[in-house]
Design an enzyme around this catalytic site. Structure first.
Site, PDB file in Angstrom:
ATOM      1  NE  ARG A 126      54.740  89.792  22.367  1.00 41.26           N
ATOM      2  CZ  ARG A 126      55.546  90.446  23.186  1.00 41.26           C
ATOM      3  NH1 ARG A 126      56.684  90.949  22.721  1.00 41.26           N
ATOM      4  NH2 ARG A 126      55.232  90.598  24.463  1.00 41.26           N
ATOM      5  CG  ASP A 185      65.567  94.607  23.341  1.00 40.49           C
ATOM      6  OD1 ASP A 185      65.981  94.714  24.515  1.00 40.49           O
ATOM      7  OD2 ASP A 185      64.745  95.391  22.836  1.00 40.49           O
TER       8      ASP A 185
END
Length: 406
Positions: free
Chosen positions: A284, A204
């Site tokens: 986040r 990722d």
């Protein structure tokens, strides 16, 4: 007034801010708070005041930073963890391994003396660095269990390539490392132990990726500008503490929970404590799913969308944080309930207790506040939010010198 004296005065002002405000009726209290926040969160001031941490009320720092012989007692750090990751001992019971080679030329057959060679070993190791270095990893750094990466005493950057992966292993401590500009890796062979290497698909691009890991502690790191998350924990990871970190210049900062349907994450327990969420952050901090999350005594000085969010009925216990809303009129809300109608999320247990809201910041609480849920989401006692400035003043990597307190 000298810079040192000036910053010291600011430090004292932050400690006694509530008293000063209450005794100054001619001043707008919110404007005073905003001005103190602006000054105390200036990067230079924060770093210059780091040495004042001893006795600050930060239980991690007060456990070890006053020891002038910290360099000879490195493994004592493992006894200073708090929160859900408090039992992460890393390489406490192993030997010291000194990294003296910044190269990462061969992820399948790493050379002795490199960071990759150290982290894949089977036995517990406390890994330190011989000098300042920038390590540009060729592929993900796949760690084995019972390892500590300890950057104290050197300026260590893991940057410009894939970064750290904690996958299906336990007892990991990462302390005092600059982690930034992390890229995707993969479609390559990578070694994860002395006896095994295998094919890795595309990663990722996280700074620290925790995948099915447990008993993990990430402390006093500086993280910024990675491809995906700065710190992500998914696929049944649990017993994690993320503390004393300085995070800047990033969009999706921290994801805790793989997906709304991955029910193993119901057992996830994460403590997020004493961090400074600084300039250039968007969202986040963290985004949570399913599990139990204690967000305690952090300093939020910037967000563009929201600070704390989640989906799939997580329990979020926000205590003693300082939230300074952006100056625009659109992003004052701390929270974001994602992927659910209000008829559902209003039953999720999210609470704000003792948080300091500045510049119009507000927290949308929900749920009935079931004591059993918040008991599971509590991992340490919160200090008053008025002390957040001093508790987080040294967030990020420290400038530790041998022979003096860190």
């Amino acid at each position: 007034m000298t810079n040192t004296l000036f910053t010291f005065v600011l430090f004292l002002f932050s400690l006694f801010m509530p008293t000063l405000i209450s005794s100054s009726p001619l001043q707008n209290p919110e404007l005073v708070v905003q001005e103190v926040n602006r000054k105390i969160n200036a990067s230079v001031a924060r770093r210059n005041l780091g040495y004042l941490s001893c006795g600050s009320g930060n239980p991690i720092d007060d456990c070890w930073r006053c020891d002038s012989k910290w360099e000879k007692n490195r493994q004592r750090l493992a006894d200073c963890a708090i929160g859900f990751g408090k039992n992460a001992i890393g390489g406490r019971d192993g030997k010291i391994y000194i990294v003296n080679d910044a190269n990462d030329d061969n992820p399948v057959n790493p050379k002795p003396g490199t960071l990759r060679h150290a982290v894949i070993q089977v036995e517990p190791l406390w890994i330190i660095f011989a000098r300042d270095m920038v390590i540009k990893l060729k592929e993900e750094l796949i760690m084995n269990s019972f390892k500590t990466i300890d950057g104290r005493g050197a300026s260590v950057h893991i940057a410009g390539g894939p970064c750290i992966t904690i996958q299906y292993v336990t007892n990991i401590i990462i302390h005092g490392i600059n982690i930034h500009d992390c890229k995707q890796g993969g479609n390559a062979m990578v070694r994860d132990s002395p006896r095994h290497f295998g094919w890795r698909t595309i990663s990722d691009g996280d700074g620290v990726s925790i995948f099915g890991g447990s008993h993990v502690w990430v402390d006093h790191c500086s993280l910024s500008n990675c491809k995906d998350g700065l710190i992500d924990a998914i696929h049944g990871s649990t017993a994690i503490t993320i503390s004393n970190n300085y995070m800047t210049h990033h969009d999706k900062v921290m994801l805790l929970g793989h997906s709304d349907s991955y029910t193993q994450d119901k057992n996830m327990q994460v403590t997020i404590a004493f961090n400074h969420f600084g300039e250039g952050l968007v969202q986040r901090m963290p985004r949570c799913r399913l599990g139990y999350f204690h967000v305690v005594n952090n300093d939020y000085t910037h967000w563009e969308m929201y600070a704390i969010g989640g989906s799939a009925n997580p329990t979020i216990n926000s205590q003693g944080n300082r939230f300074v809303a952006p100056n625009n009129r659109f992003s004052k809300e701390v929270t974001k309930y994602e992927d659910a109608a209000e008829s559902k999320w209003k039953h999720w247990n999210w609470r704000s207790e003792g948080d300091l809201m500045v510049n119009g910041a507000f927290f949308t609480a929900s749920g009935g506040g079931a004591s059993s849920s918040y008991a599971r989401a509590s991992s340490l006692s919160a200090r008053p939010s008025s002390l957040v400035g001093s508790i987080t003043i040294a967030a990020g990597t420290l400038n530790c010198k041998k022979g003096s307190p860190c």
